[in-house]
Design a protein around this motif. Structure first.
Motif, PDB file in Angstrom:
ATOM      1  N   LYS A   1     -11.284   2.985  -2.357  1.00 50.07           N
ATOM      2  CA  LYS A   1     -10.432   2.631  -1.229  1.00 50.07           C
ATOM      3  C   LYS A   1      -8.972   2.623  -1.657  1.00 50.07           C
ATOM      4  O   LYS A   1      -8.112   3.170  -0.971  1.00 50.07           O
ATOM      5  CB  LYS A   1     -10.849   1.234  -0.763  1.00 50.07           C
ATOM      6  CG  LYS A   1     -10.632   0.946   0.676  1.00 50.07           C
ATOM      7  CD  LYS A   1     -11.389  -0.310   1.078  1.00 50.07           C
ATOM      8  CE  LYS A   1     -10.624  -1.559   0.739  1.00 50.07           C
ATOM      9  NZ  LYS A   1     -11.267  -2.775   1.274  1.00 50.07           N
TER      10      LYS A   1
ATOM     11  N   ILE B   1       0.846  -1.205   0.000  1.00 50.52           N
ATOM     12  CA  ILE B   1       0.000   0.000   0.000  1.00 50.52           C
ATOM     13  C   ILE B   1       0.875   1.246   0.000  1.00 50.52           C
ATOM     14  O   ILE B   1       0.667   2.177  -0.779  1.00 50.52           O
ATOM     15  CB  ILE B   1      -0.936   0.020   1.229  1.00 50.52           C
ATOM     16  CG1 ILE B   1      -1.944  -1.126   1.148  1.00 50.52           C
ATOM     17  CG2 ILE B   1      -1.658   1.346   1.331  1.00 50.52           C
ATOM     18  CD1 ILE B   1      -2.768  -1.298   2.408  1.00 50.52           C
TER      19      ILE B   1
ATOM     20  N   GLU C   1     -16.167   4.615   6.456  1.00 55.74           N
ATOM     21  CA  GLU C   1     -15.401   3.805   7.411  1.00 55.74           C
ATOM     22  C   GLU C   1     -14.610   2.721   6.693  1.00 55.74           C
ATOM     23  O   GLU C   1     -13.459   2.436   7.033  1.00 55.74           O
ATOM     24  CB  GLU C   1     -16.338   3.184   8.452  1.00 55.74           C
ATOM     25  CG  GLU C   1     -16.865   4.198   9.449  1.00 55.74           C
ATOM     26  CD  GLU C   1     -17.959   3.656  10.349  1.00 55.74           C
ATOM     27  OE1 GLU C   1     -18.142   4.214  11.438  1.00 55.74           O
ATOM     28  OE2 GLU C   1     -18.633   2.676   9.972  1.00 55.74           O
ATOM     29  N   ASN C   2     -15.236   2.108   5.707  1.00 56.56           N
ATOM     30  CA  ASN C   2     -14.527   1.101   4.934  1.00 56.56           C
ATOM     31  C   ASN C   2     -13.293   1.690   4.264  1.00 56.56           C
ATOM     32  O   ASN C   2     -12.234   1.068   4.241  1.00 56.56           O
ATOM     33  CB  ASN C   2     -15.454   0.505   3.869  1.00 56.56           C
ATOM     34  CG  ASN C   2     -16.177  -0.723   4.363  1.00 56.56           C
ATOM     35  OD1 ASN C   2     -15.587  -1.788   4.472  1.00 56.56           O
ATOM     36  ND2 ASN C   2     -17.451  -0.577   4.684  1.00 56.56           N
ATOM     37  N   VAL C   3     -13.450   2.870   3.733  1.00 51.62           N
ATOM     38  CA  VAL C   3     -12.339   3.495   3.027  1.00 51.62           C
ATOM     39  C   VAL C   3     -11.242   3.935   3.991  1.00 51.62           C
ATOM     40  O   VAL C   3     -10.059   3.807   3.718  1.00 51.62           O
ATOM     41  CB  VAL C   3     -12.850   4.704   2.211  1.00 51.62           C
ATOM     42  CG1 VAL C   3     -11.704   5.540   1.695  1.00 51.62           C
ATOM     43  CG2 VAL C   3     -13.718   4.230   1.058  1.00 51.62           C
ATOM     44  N   MET C   4     -11.662   4.416   5.165  1.00 55.21           N
ATOM     45  CA  MET C   4     -10.690   5.021   6.095  1.00 55.21           C
ATOM     46  C   MET C   4      -9.868   4.011   6.881  1.00 55.21           C
ATOM     47  O   MET C   4      -8.810   4.364   7.412  1.00 55.21           O
ATOM     48  CB  MET C   4     -11.430   5.886   7.116  1.00 55.21           C
ATOM     49  CG  MET C   4     -11.836   7.241   6.604  1.00 55.21           C
ATOM     50  SD  MET C   4     -12.642   8.152   7.927  1.00 55.21           S
ATOM     51  CE  MET C   4     -11.237   8.611   8.943  1.00 55.21           C
ATOM     52  N   THR C   5     -10.356   2.791   6.990  1.00 56.26           N
ATOM     53  CA  THR C   5      -9.651   1.813   7.821  1.00 56.26           C
ATOM     54  C   THR C   5      -8.169   1.756   7.460  1.00 56.26           C
ATOM     55  O   THR C   5      -7.813   1.631   6.297  1.00 56.26           O
ATOM     56  CB  THR C   5     -10.254   0.408   7.631  1.00 56.26           C
ATOM     57  OG1 THR C   5     -11.617   0.459   7.979  1.00 56.26           O
ATOM     58  CG2 THR C   5      -9.557  -0.610   8.512  1.00 56.26           C
ATOM     59  N   GLY C   6      -7.347   1.869   8.493  1.00 54.73           N
ATOM     60  CA  GLY C   6      -5.913   1.703   8.280  1.00 54.73           C
ATOM     61  C   GLY C   6      -5.214   2.904   7.670  1.00 54.73           C
ATOM     62  O   GLY C   6      -4.020   2.864   7.423  1.00 54.73           O
TER      63      GLY C   6
ATOM     64  N   LEU D   1     -20.327  -1.628   8.092  1.00 56.00           N
ATOM     65  CA  LEU D   1     -19.724  -0.310   8.268  1.00 56.00           C
ATOM     66  C   LEU D   1     -20.127   0.593   7.105  1.00 56.00           C
ATOM     67  O   LEU D   1     -20.586   0.131   6.066  1.00 56.00           O
ATOM     68  CB  LEU D   1     -18.200  -0.427   8.339  1.00 56.00           C
ATOM     69  CG  LEU D   1     -17.644  -1.357   9.422  1.00 56.00           C
ATOM     70  CD1 LEU D   1     -16.136  -1.242   9.506  1.00 56.00           C
ATOM     71  CD2 LEU D   1     -18.254  -1.074  10.779  1.00 56.00           C
TER      72      LEU D   1
ATOM     73  N   HIS E   1     -10.335  -6.818  -4.858  1.00 56.08           N
ATOM     74  CA  HIS E   1     -10.335  -8.280  -4.801  1.00 56.08           C
ATOM     75  C   HIS E   1     -11.492  -8.899  -5.575  1.00 56.08           C
ATOM     76  O   HIS E   1     -12.535  -8.287  -5.753  1.00 56.08           O
ATOM     77  CB  HIS E   1     -10.388  -8.749  -3.354  1.00 56.08           C
ATOM     78  CG  HIS E   1      -9.156  -8.399  -2.584  1.00 56.08           C
ATOM     79  ND1 HIS E   1      -8.980  -7.184  -1.975  1.00 56.08           N
ATOM     80  CD2 HIS E   1      -8.038  -9.096  -2.364  1.00 56.08           C
ATOM     81  CE1 HIS E   1      -7.798  -7.162  -1.401  1.00 56.08           C
ATOM     82  NE2 HIS E   1      -7.202  -8.307  -1.613  1.00 56.08           N
TER      83      HIS E   1
ATOM     84  N   PHE F   1     -14.988  -9.172  -2.826  1.00 56.99           N
ATOM     85  CA  PHE F   1     -14.708  -7.880  -2.213  1.00 56.99           C
ATOM     86  C   PHE F   1     -14.266  -8.035  -0.775  1.00 56.99           C
ATOM     87  O   PHE F   1     -14.789  -8.848  -0.043  1.00 56.99           O
ATOM     88  CB  PHE F   1     -15.958  -6.999  -2.213  1.00 56.99           C
ATOM     89  CG  PHE F   1     -16.443  -6.694  -3.586  1.00 56.99           C
ATOM     90  CD1 PHE F   1     -15.570  -6.702  -4.646  1.00 56.99           C
ATOM     91  CD2 PHE F   1     -17.767  -6.409  -3.801  1.00 56.99           C
ATOM     92  CE1 PHE F   1     -16.015  -6.423  -5.921  1.00 56.99           C
ATOM     93  CE2 PHE F   1     -18.229  -6.132  -5.068  1.00 56.99           C
ATOM     94  CZ  PHE F   1     -17.356  -6.140  -6.136  1.00 56.99           C
ATOM     95  N   SER F   2     -13.290  -7.225  -0.374  1.00 53.13           N
ATOM     96  CA  SER F   2     -12.982  -7.268   1.040  1.00 53.13           C
ATOM     97  C   SER F   2     -13.469  -5.973   1.656  1.00 53.13           C
ATOM     98  O   SER F   2     -12.749  -5.007   1.781  1.00 53.13           O
ATOM     99  CB  SER F   2     -11.499  -7.520   1.286  1.00 53.13           C
ATOM    100  OG  SER F   2     -10.733  -6.520   0.729  1.00 53.13           O
ATOM    101  N   LEU F   3     -14.747  -6.008   1.987  1.00 54.30           N
ATOM    102  CA  LEU F   3     -15.407  -4.862   2.583  1.00 54.30           C
ATOM    103  C   LEU F   3     -16.218  -5.358   3.765  1.00 54.30           C
ATOM    104  O   LEU F   3     -16.530  -6.537   3.857  1.00 54.30           O
ATOM    105  CB  LEU F   3     -16.351  -4.219   1.560  1.00 54.30           C
ATOM    106  CG  LEU F   3     -15.703  -3.627   0.310  1.00 54.30           C
ATOM    107  CD1 LEU F   3     -16.736  -3.368  -0.751  1.00 54.30           C
ATOM    108  CD2 LEU F   3     -14.974  -2.350   0.663  1.00 54.30           C
ATOM    109  N   ALA F   4     -16.567  -4.454   4.667  1.00 57.09           N
ATOM    110  CA  ALA F   4     -17.382  -4.836   5.812  1.00 57.09           C
ATOM    111  C   ALA F   4     -18.794  -4.288   5.618  1.00 57.09           C
ATOM    112  O   ALA F   4     -18.991  -3.087   5.621  1.00 57.09           O
ATOM    113  CB  ALA F   4     -16.777  -4.285   7.099  1.00 57.09           C
TER     114      ALA F   4
ATOM    115  N   GLU G   1      -5.085   5.995   9.038  1.00 55.31           N
ATOM    116  CA  GLU G   1      -4.596   6.956  10.029  1.00 55.31           C
ATOM    117  C   GLU G   1      -3.719   6.232  11.030  1.00 55.31           C
ATOM    118  O   GLU G   1      -3.867   5.034  11.221  1.00 55.31           O
ATOM    119  CB  GLU G   1      -5.784   7.592  10.771  1.00 55.31           C
ATOM    120  CG  GLU G   1      -6.678   8.390   9.874  1.00 55.31           C
ATOM    121  CD  GLU G   1      -7.869   8.942  10.647  1.00 55.31           C
ATOM    122  OE1 GLU G   1      -7.958  10.148  10.773  1.00 55.31           O
ATOM    123  OE2 GLU G   1      -8.684   8.143  11.124  1.00 55.31           O
TER     124      GLU G   1
END
Ligand code: ATP
Ligand code: MG
Lengths: 523, 313
Positions: A162, A86, A107-112, A103, A94, A97-100, A114
């Motif tokens: 994302k 990354i 939130e899905n986009v922001m994970t990891g 959420l 993928h 999809f690797s999404l939740a 920050e």
């Protein structure tokens, strides 16, 4: 063979060199080298199980290769570290999809994105950045929508956003169009071309030769884990690609004229509601022995409900059904299996097979109470495993043994397993929903041949598909599904892509003897 | 009827509600934290028991009360580490591991207690936390004695609930936690390490559970006996579902359950001719009813109880 020199003399943005990976006895990648230039749109083509997903997973750091290197801008990436990928500017969309779903989009986009220990999420700034990216590439979605409420096409847009949000310069898409409608797919490729024009480098995986030819600059074909060939899109054609992919010539089977027998299923003015909405509105159709009825339509027009109805998972709220001449109020899953109705569900991961179970367990799932497979509640394992071995053999399921876990099969091979399970003992009725979604050319030809074979032997087939070629190749009669209504059937001989296209858009004057109004008394 | 009103209008009832709720708040938050990361921790009952014992034992041996709390929390974290090792690293069944920890921790508590504390006809005691009157607020009529004359751990539990609500919904850490419980593969793909997140959440959660146990011996009572947790851990597990995995609602749920409990105790004295077992059942029956209503809408973390193995599909 090294391919690094085939691009311009400039340093490639991405270089995979001599990548090898095995899973136990299976060699998924065997000494693969690929280079990607700036602003290039590269297609990765290959059969089911050729090792495409594995290669991309290695590139992205999900898997650690047994040998080989990944370089971005000449700098080697550490293996098995998605974070490093990354950081280097690699983004991945993928296959699954690797999404939740619970959420929100944001939130899905922001994970990891920050520092983990900061005291506050900067949602405002993130929202603005996301809006700017969405604007730049024309990828609009509501940032506060719950992901699970979005359509598949929108979810994919979130996956792409994302990656872009993480400042990806290299974007990898694993079978992005497998789940999209034709219109969504066209839109996606416009976006991808725009990205390439703006200097991003892209790799996309596909089985669909048409879109590969239309969209890609360059095409790499994988076969059996090796690079089989590399072509510029302008210098090749579909037939050559198909042959390179499978290793021999592929021709889709052709249909012999049907000799329809008795009517085995009839629906009259059938209405089905779910969640308070009428999903199917007073539909009429019938199935006859030795004949295939094709239901064509853009996905999301009631196909899911139709296959649920036929699979015994939904009950009608109005109208009449006759199964083998007997009126029935609702179809019951157990009775269907007993009566010899085979089903190929649309969502193979969720409804078709249980990933955690062994292949043989999935193979016998529906027949488990037959005396051959269990007696007094005790399962006969060896009979089950033998049965699975037969299916694997006859339906060419690659990448697993009867006892390996079903989850490990590639998408296409899982579909062959499900098909084998349903067709092995000739069913009287076969319900096939999107049976070749995500399958490679060779597998498509194989699946089509099997479905035609079953029909020839007297099975009544209901084919639900959004693929025009598929429906025209397999069906004897065709009805279009639009907003929960069915058009009147037309004979396959009278169908051509233009006419079917009109029918799918709701212009039913294109269908015989039907007014554009459809059924007058349905709301 | 007026008797019932009298009960509800007494400040004593509300003070009792907060007292009874405290261990439930700790325990529910602990279980919630763990489950949000995707791991069910049925070790809660045993971990609370062990926390109650070890916190008490530390104080009995001369440590001050807060050190006792800290010792309990540390012991909880240690059990959390064991649970995480078995369920996250080895991918073993979360149910079985959790129940195993409950059995082990409960027996170990009693064993250590028996080894270190001499048998006596009356159980040995310590001086527990004393109620703190919040200056200014405790003088308010009714509200003062009802809400602002609690022991410090009670205030702490409420503060932790609010803190957790903030962390879960407003910080990157909370997002990483939720993502690990919803889709660890997605978390991994975004550069969050779900394994570390799960370890952290289970250990911190178990520490909270143990503090809930320690509250029983260091604030609610002043001695330890092996059966004192009395199923509170299981109530907490149910409260997490009731709360739909949200810290704020967990606080509310714990208070609601505590209200039923405090209320039935007082009702027993008023309605003397009804068998007291009926009253004892009341909080549970009402909880089940509330659960049945609330849980239907609950959004379960999608990856709850699914082991995550790196590099597998
Ligand atoms: N984690 C794994 N464990 C064991 N075998 C695996 C694993 N991942 C992939 N394989 C095997 O490696 C081979 C290549 O799989 P891969 O998913 O890369 O194929 P693919 O080209 O993406 O196929 P498809 O088009 O069906 O998605 C297959 O035989 C598959 O069964
Ligand atoms: Mg794949």
């Amino acid at each position: 063979m090294t391919t690094e020199t085939t691009e311009s003399t400039a340093e490639p943005v991405l270089a995979l060199s001599h990548i090898s990976k095995r899973f136990g006895p299976i060699v998924a990648n065997d000494d693969i080298s690929i280079a990607l230039g700036r602003g290039e749109l590269l297609a990765l083509l290959g059969e089911n199980g050729a090792g495409k997903t594995t290669l991309m997973s290695i590139l992205f750091g999900h898997y650690t290769p047994d040998a080989g290197t990944v370089r971005v801008d000449g700098v080697e990436l550490p293996h098995g570290r998605p974070r490093a990928a990354i950081k280097a500017g690699v983004g991945m969309v993928h296959q699954h999809f690797s999404l939740a779903p619970n959420l929100t989009v944001l939130e899905n986009v922001m994970t990891g994105t920050e520092p983990l220990w900061s005291l506050r999420s900067r949602k405002g700034a993130a929202r603005r950045k996301l809006a700017a990216i969405a604007e730049r590439f024309g990828l609009s979605v509501d940032p506060d929508a719950r992901l699970g409420d979005l359509s598949v096409g929108e979810q994919q847009r979130v996956e792409i956003l994302k990656a872009l949000y993480n400042d990806a310069r290299i974007l990898i898409l694993d079978e992005p169009t497998a789940v999209l409608t034709n219109i969504e797919a066209e839109r996606l490729f416009r976006t991808l071309r725009e990205m390439a024009r703006q200097g991003l480098s892209l790799i996309f995986i596909s089985h669909k030769l048409d879109e590969v030819m239309a969209a890609a600059d360059r095409i790499v074909v994988l076969r059996g884990g090796r690079v089989a060939a590399e072509r510029r899109a302008a210098e090749t054609n579909k037939a050559e690609l198909a042959e390179l992919m499978v290793g021999h010539r592929v021709t889709r089977p052709t249909r012999a004229p049907a000799e329809p027998g008795a009517t085995v299923f009839q629906a009259s003015r059938l209405t089905v509601s779910s969640g308070g909405v009428e999903r199917l509105k007073a539909i009429d159709f019938f199935l006859r022995e030795g004949e295939t009825l094709g239901i064509i339509g853009v996905s999301g027009n009631g196909q899911t409900t139709l296959s649920q109805l036929m699979g015994g998972l939904a009950a009608p709220s109005g109208g009449e059904m006759r199964l083998f001449g007997e009126p029935v109020a609702a179809l019951d899953v157990d009775d269907l299996v007993q009566a010899g109705v085979g089903r190929i569900p649309e969502d193979r991961h969720r409804q078709g097979a249980i990933g955690e179970m062994a292949i043989w367990e999935n193979a016998v799932l529906e027949r488990i109470r037959q005396p051959l497979f269990s007696r007094r509640g005790i399962v006969n394992r060896s009979a089950g495993q033998a049965f699975a071995a037969t299916i694997i053999e006859e339906f060419d399921v690659r990448g697993g043994t009867p006892t390996s876990r079903t989850r490990l099969l590639s998408g296409g091979n899982m579909q062959k397993l499900i098909l084998g399970r349903n067709l092995y003992r000739r069913p009287r009725i076969l319900i096939a929903a999107q049976p070749t979604r995500g399958l490679d050319e060779g597998a498509v030809a194989a699946v089509h041949a099997r479905i035609l074979e079953a029909r020839q032997a007297g099975t009544a087939v209901l084919l639900i598909s959004e693929d025009l070629d598929e429906v025209m190749g397999l069906a004897d009669r065709i009805q279009a599904i639009v907003k929960g209504r069915l058009s009147a059937p037309i004979a396959a001989e009278d169908a051509d892509p233009r006419r079917l296209g009109l029918m799918m858009s709701g212009d039913w004057a294109a269908g015989e003897g039907n007014t554009g109004e459809g059924h007058p008394h349905a709301s | 009827m007026s008797a019932i009103l009298d009960i509800v209008a007494s400040a004593g009832l509300w003070a009792a509600v907060l007292r009874i709720a405290t261990p439930l708040i700790f325990g529910t938050l602990g279980a919630l934290l763990s489950e949000r990361s995707g791991v069910l921790n049925l070790g809660i009952e045993g971990i609370m028991t062990f926390g109650a014992m070890v916190g008490w034992l530390a104080v009995f041996n001369g440590a001050d009360l807060w050190t006792g709390m800290l010792v309990a929390a540390a012991s909880g974290a240690l059990f959390g580490l064991v649970h995480a090792g078995m369920t996250v690293s080895l991918g073993l069944s979360q149910h079985v591991t959790g129940l195993g920890i409950t059995l082990f921790a409960s027996s170990l508590s009693y064993y250590i207690f028996r080894l270190t504390v001499p048998l006596a006809s009356t159980p040995p005691t310590v001086t527990p936390f004393q109620p703190i009157a919040v200056p200014g607020l405790s003088d308010l009529p009714f509200v003062g004695p009802a809400l602002f004359t609690q022991t410090l751990p009670t205030y702490l539990s409420i503060a932790i609930a609010l803190l957790l609500a903030y962390v879960v919904y407003r910080t990157p850490l909370g997002l990483a936690l939720r993502m690990s419980g919803e889709n660890p593969h997605a978390a991994e793909a975004q550069g969050v390490d779900p394994i570390r997140v799960r370890y952290g959440a289970i250990m911190a959660g178990s520490a909270l559970m143990a503090m809930g146990g320690a509250f029983l011996t260091l604030s609610a009572f002043n001695s330890f006996f092996p059966t004192m947790v009395q199923g509170r851990g299981w109530i907490c597990i149910a409260l997490v579902v009731f709360a739909s995995w949200r810290p704020g609602r967990a606080l509310f749920g714990a208070l609601l359950f505590a209200f039923f409990d405090a209320f039935q105790l007082r009702l027993q004295t008023v309605l003397g001719d009804v068998p007291y077992q009926i009253f004892l059942m009341m909080p549970y029956i009402l909880s089940i009813a509330a659960l049945a209503v609330m849980a239907r809408r609950a959004r379960v973390p999608q990856a709850l109880m699914q082991p995550y193995r790196r590099g597998e599909r």
